[in-house]
Enzyme design. Structure first.
Site, mmCIF file in Angstrom:
data_model
loop_
_atom_site.group_PDB
_atom_site.id
_atom_site.type_symbol
_atom_site.label_atom_id
_atom_site.label_comp_id
_atom_site.label_asym_id
_atom_site.label_seq_id
_atom_site.Cartn_x
_atom_site.Cartn_y
_atom_site.Cartn_z
ATOM 1 N N LYS A 1 0.933 -1.069 -0.021
ATOM 2 C CA LYS A 1 0.050 -0.013 -0.123
ATOM 3 C C LYS A 1 0.896 1.135 -0.154
ATOM 4 C CE LYS A 1 -2.412 1.417 3.833
ATOM 5 N NZ LYS A 1 -3.654 2.117 4.447
HETATM 6 C C1 5RP Z 1 -2.553 4.245 8.646
HETATM 7 C C2 5RP Z 1 -2.815 3.435 7.466
HETATM 8 C C3 5RP Z 1 -4.306 3.733 7.016
HETATM 9 O O1 5RP Z 1 -4.941 2.516 6.892
HETATM 10 C C4 5RP Z 1 -3.936 4.398 5.787
HETATM 11 O O2 5RP Z 1 -3.337 5.681 5.840
HETATM 12 C C5 5RP Z 1 -5.323 4.609 4.697
HETATM 13 O O3 5RP Z 1 -5.943 5.429 5.445
HETATM 14 P P1 5RP Z 1 -6.365 6.908 4.671
HETATM 15 O O4 5RP Z 1 -7.011 6.738 3.394
HETATM 16 O O5 5RP Z 1 -6.966 7.562 5.689
HETATM 17 O O6 5RP Z 1 -5.032 7.677 4.367
HETATM 18 O O7 5RP Z 1 -2.100 2.594 7.319
HETATM 19 O O8 5RP Z 1 -0.980 3.908 8.962
#
Ligand code: 5RP
Length: 267
Positions: free
Chosen positions: A173
Site C-alpha cells: 500500500k
Molecule cells: C495508517 C494506515 C491507513 O490505513 C491508511 O493511511 C489509509 O487510510 P487513509 O485513506 O485515511 O490515508 O495505514 O497508517
C-alpha cells in the site's frame, strides 16, 4: 507469483476476479487514538461494510466492533507500539501469527518506514512477518508509511514499494504520486493506494480514478470515506470507479445522489 492454495485463496478474497480491490481502512486508531469519524468504530464500520471488498483494522476494533458472522475478508494491522506523541517509525510486530489464525484473517498489514530512524527494524519485521505468513498461507500487506521529512514522490515511494516486494510482501500500500506508472512498472507485486488526508470529495475520487488508471489494483481508503459528509455515498462512488471503471463525474453523481437521498429521508 507462485503460491500455496491458502495464500492464493486469501489473496483472491481481497483482490477480486476483475483484478481490483476496495479496501476500507479503519486502523487509524492504532497510533492516532479516537480519530475523527472513528470515535465509535461500530457505528462507522457497519453501514460501510457491505460496500467494501475487505476491511483493514486492528484486532481490538475487530473483536469489539465487528460481528463475527460478518463475511468480509479481514486485513489485520499487526504493526504498532508507538503513538502520535512519539517517533512513529519505532514500530514492532504487535500480533502473533497464532492470533491472526484464530481471527481468521485474510492478510496481515505492517508499516515500513524507509529512510526513517527505525528503517532497519521495520524492514526486518516485514521479512519476519512474511516468513510467518508463508508458513500458514497468510499474505502480508506492506504499508509504505512516510516519515516527517520524506517526500511523497515517485523516487521515494518507488524505493519503498520495491523494497517491500523484494522482502517478500504480497501486496503493497502506498500513496498516489506523479509518474505513478513508473512506480507500478518497477514493483512486481500488486499496489493498492491509500486515500490520505481528507480532501474535497471530487479530489478523492480523482485520486481513486488516477490510481487504478495508473495500474493500482484499487484503493485502501479511510478518511476520505468515513470523514465525508456521506460516507456511504463515497464508498459507493469509489467502488464504481474501481470495479465499474466509471468516470470521476459519474462517480461524483453516485456520491451526491446517496447524500441527497439520505437528506430527503431525514427531512
Ligand atoms: C495508517 C494506515 C491507513 O490505513 C491508511 O493511511 C489509509 O487510510 P487513509 O485513506 O485515511 O490515508 O495505514 O497508517
Amino acid at each position: 507469483m507462485s503460491m500455496n492454495w491458502g495464500m492464493a485463496n486469501r489473496l483472491a478474497r481481497i483482490i477480486k476476479s476483475d483484478g481490483r480491490a476496495v479496501m476500507l481502512a479503519v486502523d487509524h486508531g492504532y497510533f492516532l487514538g479516537p480519530t475523527s469519524g472513528l470515535e465509535e468504530p461500530r457505528k462507522t464500520i457497519e453501514p460501510l461494510m457491505p460496500h467494501a471488498d475487505s476491511i483493514m483494522l486492528t484486532r481490538g476494533v475487530l473483536r469489539t466492533s465487528v460481528d463475527a458472522k460478518a463475511d468480509k475478508p479481514i486485513v489485520l494491522r499487526v504493526s504498532g507500539g508507538t503513538s502520535i506523541l512519539k517517533e512513529l517509525s519505532n514500530e514492532d510486530i504487535t500480533v502473533s501469527i497464532e492470533d491472526c489464525i484464530r481471527l481468521n484473517v485474510s492478510a496481515m498489514a505492517l508499516s515500513i518506514f524507509v529512510g526513517s530512524d527505525f528503517e532497519k527494524e521495520t524492514l526486518v519485521s516485514l521479512a519476519k512477518l512474511v516468513d510467518e505468513g508463508e508458513k500458514y498461507g497468510i499474505p502480508v500487506l506492506a504499508v509504505t508509511a512516510v516519515g516527517k521529512d520524506m517526500a511523497r514522490d515517485v523516487r521515494y515511494l518507488g524505493l519503498s514499494c520495491r523494497i517491500a516486494a523484494e522482502l517478500g510482501a504480497h501486496i503493497v500500500k502506498t500513496y498516489y504520486c506523479d509518474n505513478f506508472e513508473e512506480l507500478i512498472g518497477s514493483c512486481p507485486i500488486p499496489v493498492i493506494v491509500a486515500g490520505g488526508k481528507k480532501t474535497p470529495e471530487m479530489e478523492a475520487l480523482e485520486l481513486a480514478y488516477n490510481a487504478v488508471k495508473g495500474g493500482a489494483v484499487g484503493v485502501d481508503m479511510g478518511r476520505n470515506i468515513f470523514q465525508s459528509d456521506s460516507p456511504v455515498g463515497m464508498i459507493k462512488a469509489v467502488r464504481a470507479i474501481v470495479h465499474e471503471n466509471v468516470s470521476v463525474k459519474e462517480a461524483f453523481k453516485i456520491y451526491e445522489s446517496e447524500k441527497n437521498s439520505k437528506a430527503r429521508k431525514a427531512s
